[in-house]
Design a protein around this motif. Structure first.
Motif, PDB file in Angstrom:
ATOM      1  N   LYS A   1      -3.545 -31.822  19.710  1.00 52.33           N
ATOM      2  CA  LYS A   1      -2.769 -31.896  18.486  1.00 52.33           C
ATOM      3  C   LYS A   1      -1.806 -33.079  18.517  1.00 52.33           C
ATOM      4  N   PHE A   2      -1.176 -33.316  19.663  1.00 52.83           N
ATOM      5  CA  PHE A   2      -0.271 -34.448  19.782  1.00 52.83           C
ATOM      6  C   PHE A   2      -0.993 -35.759  19.507  1.00 52.83           C
ATOM      7  N   ASN A   3      -2.170 -35.940  20.134  1.00 56.11           N
ATOM      8  CA  ASN A   3      -2.901 -37.191  19.981  1.00 56.11           C
ATOM      9  C   ASN A   3      -3.384 -37.396  18.545  1.00 56.11           C
ATOM     10  N   VAL A   4      -3.933 -36.345  17.938  1.00 56.22           N
ATOM     11  CA  VAL A   4      -4.379 -36.450  16.550  1.00 56.22           C
ATOM     12  C   VAL A   4      -3.200 -36.766  15.636  1.00 56.22           C
ATOM     13  N   LEU A   5      -2.051 -36.148  15.891  1.00 59.16           N
ATOM     14  CA  LEU A   5      -0.872 -36.396  15.077  1.00 59.16           C
ATOM     15  C   LEU A   5      -0.478 -37.864  15.109  1.00 59.16           C
ATOM     16  N   PHE A   6      -0.503 -38.471  16.297  1.00 56.83           N
ATOM     17  CA  PHE A   6      -0.092 -39.863  16.387  1.00 56.83           C
ATOM     18  C   PHE A   6      -1.102 -40.796  15.731  1.00 56.83           C
ATOM     19  N   VAL A   7      -2.373 -40.472  15.832  1.00 58.31           N
ATOM     20  CA  VAL A   7      -3.380 -41.282  15.123  1.00 58.31           C
ATOM     21  C   VAL A   7      -3.126 -41.229  13.623  1.00 58.31           C
ATOM     22  N   LEU A   8      -2.810 -40.057  13.088  1.00 61.45           N
ATOM     23  CA  LEU A   8      -2.534 -39.917  11.661  1.00 61.45           C
ATOM     24  C   LEU A   8      -1.271 -40.674  11.265  1.00 61.45           C
ATOM     25  N   ILE A   9      -0.254 -40.633  12.118  1.00 63.34           N
ATOM     26  CA  ILE A   9       0.980 -41.365  11.826  1.00 63.34           C
ATOM     27  C   ILE A   9       0.722 -42.860  11.770  1.00 63.34           C
ATOM     28  N   LEU A  10      -0.072 -43.356  12.730  1.00 58.88           N
ATOM     29  CA  LEU A  10      -0.424 -44.778  12.722  1.00 58.88           C
ATOM     30  C   LEU A  10      -1.131 -45.153  11.424  1.00 58.88           C
TER      31      LEU A  10
ATOM     32  N   LEU B   1       0.591 -45.200  21.003  1.00 56.88           N
ATOM     33  CA  LEU B   1      -0.348 -44.216  21.538  1.00 56.88           C
ATOM     34  C   LEU B   1      -1.068 -44.864  22.710  1.00 56.88           C
ATOM     35  N   GLN B   2      -1.052 -44.210  23.866  1.00 59.52           N
ATOM     36  CA  GLN B   2      -1.701 -44.753  25.061  1.00 59.52           C
ATOM     37  C   GLN B   2      -2.567 -43.680  25.697  1.00 59.52           C
ATOM     38  N   GLU B   3      -3.835 -44.020  25.908  1.00 61.12           N
ATOM     39  CA  GLU B   3      -4.786 -43.139  26.579  1.00 61.12           C
ATOM     40  C   GLU B   3      -5.264 -43.826  27.847  1.00 61.12           C
ATOM     41  N   GLU B   4      -5.305 -43.066  28.952  1.00 57.79           N
ATOM     42  CA  GLU B   4      -5.594 -43.674  30.251  1.00 57.79           C
ATOM     43  C   GLU B   4      -6.413 -42.716  31.105  1.00 57.79           C
ATOM     44  N   THR B   5      -7.407 -43.260  31.780  1.00 55.70           N
ATOM     45  CA  THR B   5      -8.161 -42.444  32.723  1.00 55.70           C
ATOM     46  C   THR B   5      -7.368 -42.301  34.013  1.00 55.70           C
TER      47      THR B   5
ATOM     48  N   GLU C   1      -7.643 -33.718  31.406  1.00 53.27           N
ATOM     49  CA  GLU C   1      -7.797 -34.805  32.358  1.00 53.27           C
ATOM     50  C   GLU C   1      -7.235 -36.098  31.778  1.00 53.27           C
ATOM     51  N   GLY C   2      -6.811 -36.997  32.676  1.00 54.80           N
ATOM     52  CA  GLY C   2      -6.324 -38.292  32.259  1.00 54.80           C
ATOM     53  C   GLY C   2      -4.820 -38.303  32.017  1.00 54.80           C
ATOM     54  N   ARG C   3      -4.382 -39.377  31.379  1.00 58.45           N
ATOM     55  CA  ARG C   3      -2.969 -39.577  31.055  1.00 58.45           C
ATOM     56  C   ARG C   3      -2.855 -39.871  29.564  1.00 58.45           C
ATOM     57  N   HIS C   4      -1.918 -39.193  28.899  1.00 61.21           N
ATOM     58  CA  HIS C   4      -1.782 -39.298  27.453  1.00 61.21           C
ATOM     59  C   HIS C   4      -0.309 -39.556  27.130  1.00 61.21           C
ATOM     60  N   VAL C   5      -0.037 -40.673  26.465  1.00 68.27           N
ATOM     61  CA  VAL C   5       1.344 -41.080  26.188  1.00 68.27           C
ATOM     62  C   VAL C   5       1.491 -41.342  24.698  1.00 68.27           C
ATOM     63  N   GLN C   6       2.528 -40.770  24.107  1.00 69.18           N
ATOM     64  CA  GLN C   6       2.856 -41.036  22.719  1.00 69.18           C
ATOM     65  C   GLN C   6       4.341 -41.386  22.627  1.00 69.18           C
TER      66      GLN C   6
ATOM     67  N   GLY D   1      14.700 -42.489  19.611  1.00 68.77           N
ATOM     68  CA  GLY D   1      13.336 -42.603  20.115  1.00 68.77           C
ATOM     69  C   GLY D   1      12.931 -41.386  20.920  1.00 68.77           C
ATOM     70  N   VAL D   2      11.634 -41.181  21.027  1.00 64.79           N
ATOM     71  CA  VAL D   2      11.097 -40.091  21.837  1.00 64.79           C
ATOM     72  C   VAL D   2       9.766 -40.544  22.431  1.00 64.79           C
ATOM     73  N   THR D   3       9.529 -40.172  23.675  1.00 63.91           N
ATOM     74  CA  THR D   3       8.273 -40.492  24.361  1.00 63.91           C
ATOM     75  C   THR D   3       7.784 -39.264  25.108  1.00 63.91           C
ATOM     76  N   ARG D   4       6.496 -39.017  25.011  1.00 64.49           N
ATOM     77  CA  ARG D   4       5.853 -37.935  25.771  1.00 64.49           C
ATOM     78  C   ARG D   4       4.822 -38.558  26.699  1.00 64.49           C
ATOM     79  N   ASN D   5       4.943 -38.269  27.991  1.00 67.63           N
ATOM     80  CA  ASN D   5       4.032 -38.785  29.005  1.00 67.63           C
ATOM     81  C   ASN D   5       3.382 -37.597  29.704  1.00 67.63           C
ATOM     82  N   ASP D   6       2.106 -37.371  29.397  1.00 68.96           N
ATOM     83  CA  ASP D   6       1.385 -36.219  29.951  1.00 68.96           C
ATOM     84  C   ASP D   6       0.366 -36.721  30.969  1.00 68.96           C
ATOM     85  N   PHE D   7       0.665 -36.485  32.244  1.00 70.49           N
ATOM     86  CA  PHE D   7      -0.256 -36.807  33.332  1.00 70.49           C
ATOM     87  C   PHE D   7      -0.951 -35.510  33.726  1.00 70.49           C
TER      88      PHE D   7
END
Length: 711
Positions: free
Chosen positions: A4-13, A174-178, A188-193, A210-216
């Motif tokens: 949901k977080f990732n989809v939300l940021f794509v929509l915001i962009l 939005l940052q997606e990382e293996t 799995e992976g790393r997800h940053v918004q 500002g706000v940042t979420r870093n999910d490893f």
């Protein structure tokens, strides 16, 4: 939730793009200023050339190029700075000139940071987000007069953004990382918004949030995760999963002569530990199992408040005052987890570590200012209160809150002995509630020569105060007796630093060549070590018995040619340790070689930047206890750690008149995970033997999208 977080940021962009206005195109190929301004340790913000200290600057452009999320992502490619990660705790700390993180101060806007391991030193670098960072300044050498305790090897000062040239600035990222070859939307992976909004309210007032979420999501490697229930040591993760959320707000005022700002930050981190030991809980009546394990969740929260005022009076006197209140808590949630039913029993949820920190520092500069003489006086007050349940031993249910207060006054002066020679002597007087009164000294000099030569020298004393574990640790049972020592005294350090730099410009400054040679010597006495104080029964105490010496030679070279920039840097250093209580210990110098290089190319036609970074760490050596002689004294052998290299690459391109920025890249292209540590230095960097150090989680790839709406 992650999806949901990732989809939300794509929509915001997408929404921001659809509603954006045309912005002014900025010429990103413009030649950068050759006169960088620095503030760390300075009386007034001034150019690097005029600084008496040797200062390294990491710019926001460099941070963006490697898509660094936190400070730990950033420092791998700096000589004499080594980031040490821990897969079991999730922490990453830094060592500088061979000394660990306890001897190096980390500041945000000149204020030390509180953590669950100290104040200013021993900071977990993964907990410092880089979204609102303007630049990072690293000062090499003793900074005891300016910054007090634990600044033996230097300081790292993170300068945050406090202004913007646009009326409004909205950044969405939005940052997606293996993580190695592991990646998925959920587990799995790393997800940053991230999201930042800043606004120039009028000519004087500025605000930002500002706000940042870093999910490893962790690194499995050969482990099987949370839901695995075989008792074969494969349950859990090799690198622990953790989620971090950082939010901040800033309000600033600037009328040209006086500046004020208030900064607030809230940090929240959750680390999940899944025990590899599984209990089957076999039921003999119906021949069933209900496997369970003792799992833990660590939750850290930090509140950071900073109020600062600075400016210049009509008389020319310059003032700066900082007030900061910080609080950090680390909670431990431990429970018996039934893997098949996902039930929890025997749950404990308590504050494991807590720290409160009040800090104030003020300076008054430009005293008696003339063309040849300047002076600064200042004060610093540090009030700490906290406890550590893990170090409390038998008192774990009721850990004692400890208070350490520090009051200091300092004075220094800059004396221009000639147009090109400046010296700065300084002294700091310290009163500490835990330790004896003391004074530290410093003498720094800068000589400018013809043809771009700059010579800098620094001789200074500093000290490191014992940490909570060294003072108060208590673990005594039938088989162990390990205790702290409240009578410890601070470690005494002497640092000598010499730097010769040469700058050369060609073809109207389109070509810039910079070379430097640096010599560093550090002598540390009364070093604290855990030592055997009684053999029968066996008892250990922290005592002041060790000495440490470091000598290093560093050569740096950089070249900028139109759209190209490259660097090649190398260092060789030796470390000697002397254990006064060990008859068989060796104080021989053990040497190591490091090299790093970078290559950057900007292609203006495509508005694209290509980057390549490489770091080589040579074989490391150390003496370790490996047995005992016939008299019962410890014997030592030389342990070797294999050499390894780190390689990162990235491409950053702008679209839509610089409104959208995309960065693709790879970290750890040599796929380093473990490095062998043994007697003969056999094997390789990928060996997974038990006598190895876990340094990374292998080759990873990332994509970062940054949308900038400025108007």
């Amino acid at each position: 939730m992650k999806f949901k977080f990732n989809v939300l940021f794509v929509l915001i962009l997408a929404f921001a793009k659809a509603n954006s206005q045309q912005t002014v195109v900025i010429d990103t190929t413009e030649v950068e200023s050759l006169d960088e301004i620095v503030v760390t340790g300075q009386y007034n913000p001034q150019s690097i050339k005029k600084s008496v200290y040797n200062v390294r600057v990491i710019k926001a452009e460099q941070i963006k190029q490697i898509a660094a999320v936190n400070v730990a992502d950033l420092l791998n490619f700096n000589l004499n700075l080594n980031v040490t990660p821990s897969a079991s705790t999730g922490r990453s700390t830094v060592s500088f000139f061979g000394l660990d993180a306890r001897y190096f101060n980390v500041l945000i806007d000149n204020v030390p940071i509180v953590s669950d391991n100290g104040v200013g030193s021993n900071i977990d670098l993964t907990q410092i987000n880089l979204d609102d960072v303007e630049r990072i300044e690293i000062v090499e050498g003793s900074m005891g007069v300016q910054y007090g305790a634990n600044a033996v090897s230097g300081v790292l000062n993170i300068i945050t953004k406090k202004s913007d040239k646009n009326k409004w600035r909205i950044n969405l990222s939005l940052q997606e990382e293996t993580v190695s070859d592991e990646y998925a939307w959920f587990d799995e992976g790393r997800h940053v918004q991230g999201a930042t909004i800043s606004h120039n309210i009028n000519d004087n007032w500025y605000a930002s949030v500002g706000v940042t979420r870093n999910d490893f999501a962790g690194f499995f490697n050969n482990k099987k995760g949370r839901d695995y229930f075989e008792n074969d040591g494969l349950r859990g993760y090799e690198w622990l999963p953790k989620e971090q959320i950082t939010s901040n707000a800033l309000l600033g005022y600037n009328n040209g002569k006086h500046k004020f700002f208030y900064k607030f930050e809230y940090f929240d981190e959750t680390i999940n530990f899944f025990n590899s030991t599984v209990r089957s809980n076999f039921n003999s009546q119906n021949s069933t199992i209900n496997p369970s394990a003792t799992d833990r969740i660590y939750k850290t929260s930090r509140i950071f408040n900073h109020l600062n005022g600075s400016g210049t009076f009509d008389s020319g006197l310059r003032y700066s005052v900082s007030l900061s209140y910080q609080e950090q808590k680390r909670r431990l949630n431990e429970f018996n987890y039934f893997i098949l039913t996902r039930e929890r029993t025997a749950e404990i949820d308590e504050v494991n570590q807590s720290g409160k920190f009040f800090y104030s520092k003020g300076t008054l500069g430009n005293l008696f200012k003339t063309d040849r003489f300047n002076a600064q006086v200042g004060y610093e007050i540090t009030l700490q209160e906290g406890f550590d349940r893990e170090a409390a031993g038998e008192n774990i249910l009721n850990p004692k809150t400890r208070n350490i207060n520090d009051f200091a006054g300092f004075i220094s002066s800059e004396i221009g002995l000639s147009d090109n020679l400046t010296v700065r002597p300084g002294i700091r007087f310290i009163y500490n509630s835990q330790f004896d009164k003391k004074a530290v000294y410093e003498l720094t000099a800068r000589q400018l020569f013809e043809k771009g030569f700059e010579l800098r020298a620094n001789v200074g004393t500093s000290y490191r105060v014992p940490d909570f574990t060294e003072l108060y640790y208590y673990f005594v049972d039938a088989n162990h007796d390990v205790q702290g020592n409240e009578n410890l005294k601070p470690e005494e350090g002497l640092t000598t630093f010499l730097s010769l730099k040469k700058k050369t410009w060609f073809d109207n400054s389109l070509i810039r060549l910079e070379n430097s040679v640096k010599l560093t010597y550090i002598d540390l006495s009364d070093r604290i070590e855990l030592s055997i104080v009684n053999t029968n029964p066996l008892q250990y105490r922290y005592v002041n018995i060790d000495s440490y010496r470091f000598i290093g030679l560093t050569n740096t070279n950089s070249l900028k040619l139109k759209n190209w920039s490259t660097s090649l840097n190398a260092t060789v250093f030796g470390i000697s340790r002397e254990l006064a209580s060990e008859d068989n210990a060796s104080d021989d110098y053990l040497y190591q070689f490091q090299l790093n290089a970078s290559l950057n190319y900007r292609y203006p036609k495509w508005d694209t930047v290509f980057s390549l970074l490489v770091n080589y760490n040579g074989r490391q050596q150390d003496f370790r206890v490996t047995g005992s002689d016939s008299d019962g004294n410890s014997t030592f052998s030389k342990i070797e750690t294999d050499a390894y290299s780190w390689l990162d690459a990235s491409i950053r391109k702008s679209f839509l008149s610089d409104q959208l920025e995309a960065t693709v890249g790879a970290r750890n292209l040599f796929d380093i995970t473990r490095v062998d540590t043994n007697y003969t230095s056999s094997g390789g960097a990928h060996n997974t033997a038990t006598n190895s150090i876990l340094l990374g989680y292998g080759r990873s790839f990332y994509l970062k999208l940054l949308y900038k709406l400025n108007f």
